[in-house]
Write an enzyme that holds these catalytic residues in place. Sequence first.
Site, PDB file in Angstrom:
ATOM      1  CE  LYS A 124      29.843  71.471  -9.147  1.00  0.00           C
ATOM      2  NZ  LYS A 124      30.129  70.361  -9.778  1.00  0.00           N
ATOM      3  CG  ASP A 142      32.839  74.721  -8.662  1.00  0.00           C
ATOM      4  OD1 ASP A 142      33.256  75.922  -7.376  1.00  0.00           O
ATOM      5  OD2 ASP A 142      32.377  74.917  -9.354  1.00  0.00           O
TER       6      ASP A 142
END
Length: 213
Positions: A124, A142
Amino acid sequence: MKGILSHDEADKCLDVLEETYPDAKCELEHKSPFELLVATILSAQCTDVRVNKVTEEMFKKYNKPEDFANMDIKTLEGLVKECGLYRNKAKNIKASSNVILEEFNGKVPETIKDLMKLPGVGKKTANVVASTCFGVPAIAVDTHVFRVSNRIGFVSENNVEKTEKALENKIDRDRWTKAHHLFIFHGRRCCTARSPKCQACPIKDFCRYYEET
DNA sequence: CTCCCGATAT
DNA sequence: ATATCAGGAG
């Protein structure tokens, strides 16, 4: 009851989100790739508002890998404490700074693969830095992207890895980075985790969760 | 899977 | 009181 959005419906849904949030962009304040890397490490389980408050002060004095590489760990922990998970975050910022200096000639690496070699940097965070700073197409999944994309029915997956792959298949590559920011804006302003504002939602016609409520 | 974790919204 | 916030490592 709507099912999973087709590629075409997903495209139209993104059009509406783009009209709704024309200024969707990275909300972690930064003046360099390194500052964004640090801010993104700090953003784990913490609001962007809090991160920006902490980094605004910290970056006045410290904003380069050289500044963090040899910093006293207790000093760094104190600087980032308000973000939570502060011992891990301080350790990772310091360690990543050292790897950048020793392995990457003092510059933040530009590929997702190299970014993930930095301690505390997973998929991420690597996607965020690569896409925002270096124009690499990527969908950083996320908490907001995961919740919103699965709740609406863009995809239907039970973890972030599968969600990222499914979104990449559902969305054209040239919209990946923009879609990532649109999901985050929508997740913050409307499709919140607790008590989402479904009645005012601009894409409720596309949403299977709305049909259920 | 668990642990790390302070600050804020609900 | 407790769920949640731009996750990652062991």
